[in-house]
Design a protein around this motif. Structure first.
Motif, PDB file in Angstrom:
ATOM      1  N   ILE A 294       1.645   1.779   8.870  1.00 24.36           N
ATOM      2  CA  ILE A 294       2.282   3.085   9.029  1.00 24.36           C
ATOM      3  C   ILE A 294       1.687   3.757  10.263  1.00 24.36           C
TER       4      ILE A 294
ATOM      5  N   ASN B  97       8.132   2.055   7.381  1.00 22.97           N
ATOM      6  CA  ASN B  97       8.688   3.288   6.804  1.00 22.97           C
ATOM      7  C   ASN B  97       9.395   4.157   7.844  1.00 22.97           C
TER       8      ASN B  97
ATOM      9  N   ARG C 139      11.279   3.593   2.049  1.00 20.79           N
ATOM     10  CA  ARG C 139      10.287   3.508   0.974  1.00 20.79           C
ATOM     11  C   ARG C 139      10.923   2.998  -0.317  1.00 20.79           C
TER      12      ARG C 139
ATOM     13  N   THR D 187       2.988   7.883   1.469  1.00 24.62           N
ATOM     14  CA  THR D 187       3.456   6.496   1.542  1.00 24.62           C
ATOM     15  C   THR D 187       2.429   5.536   0.964  1.00 24.62           C
TER      16      THR D 187
END
Length: 269
Positions: free
Chosen positions: A84, A44, A19, A64
């Motif tokens: 993600i 991520n 991140r 996120t």
């Protein structure tokens, strides 16, 4: 419009570090004049970190994507926040429309310049060749488009490149630029370049493929993030190392190519 693909270095088991690297890359892209920034697939957690999927999954309003929304607003850029592992139950709890009440999905989200969430795309075609995707994830059902800076944006993810009907549906919906977050590994380099260029040529639209840069126990991502114009010409590309891949793209280019070579008008359905 300046488009920047973030070919991001990813490290397995280092979600916080991934991140930070993504945030730094977005800031650098914006400082160089980017209007639209895109991240890779499952950047991520790392695509091959299958054992981490359930542990690191989060809803669309989780940490996120909340950070990505804030970064889009801070830097005044459109941001396709890669994808993600989405916790579908967590998204459903905050009123997000989901394909199942529970489980996980491979989910890409687009944020406008003010950080507003404008589009959610869940990967339609789950990869089963030496991958746990089909066992772990729920496929998406919707194919959204988003208007941005004169373009109609469409989104697909990695393995979707092998299914041309998906791109034809996007083109029929008006898409003029399709962005494809990916985690495409060696050795299938020719597949990566041929399929991506073909999707641009056959639909007379821009296609931008943004891949990761990483080595996992199960494989190595081949990088080669690339922007193709509506003729299939490469406008910008990278090797397999981390990079920012930048190209100038214009909606008028799509219109002029389609006027010059009106293949769409010659279709027989």
């Amino acid at each position: 419009m300046q488009l920047t693909l973030v070919q991001l270095e990813q490290r397995a088991g280092d979600v916080d570090g991934n991140r930070r690297r993504a945030a730094d890359a977005i800031e650098r892209a914006a400082s160089r004049g980017a209007d639209l920034v895109a991240l890779p697939e499952l950047w991520n957690v790392g695509y091959f970190a299958f054992d981490s999927y359930a542990r690191e999954a989060e809803g669309v309003e989780g940490p996120t994507l909340s950070e990505m929304s804030a970064l889009a607003a801070e830097h005044d850029v459109g941001l396709l926040a890669g994808s993600i592992v989405e916790d579908l139950a967590a998204s459903a709890e905050v009123g997000i429309d989901v394909p199942a009440d529970e489980g996980l999905a491979n989910t890409a989200v687009f944020f406008d310049r003010d950080g507003t969430r404008r589009g959610i795309y869940r990967k339609h075609h789950l990869f089963g060749y030496g991958s746990a995707e089909t066992r772990l994830l729920t496929p998406g059902e919707r194919l959204p488009t988003v208007d941005f800076e004169g373009f109609t944006l469409g989104f697909t993810t990695c393995y979707d490149l092998r299914f041309p009907e998906l791109y034809r549906d996007l083109a029929a919906a008006g898409a003029t630029l399709v962005v494809v977050p990916s985690a495409w590994p060696y050795p299938r380099v020719e597949h990566w370049t041929t399929l991506s260029r073909s999707r641009a040529i056959e639909n007379l639209s821009y296609v931008a493929t943004v891949n990761g840069s990483a080595t996992f126990d199960e494989g190595t991502l081949l990088g080669r993030s690339t922007v193709y114009d509506p003729w299939g010409t490469t406008l910008a590309s990278a090797g397999d190392d981390p990079a920012l891949v930048t190209a100038e793209v214009t909606p008028d280019r799509v219109e002029s190519v389609r006027d010059e070579f009106p293949a769409w008008e010659d279709r027989r359905r």
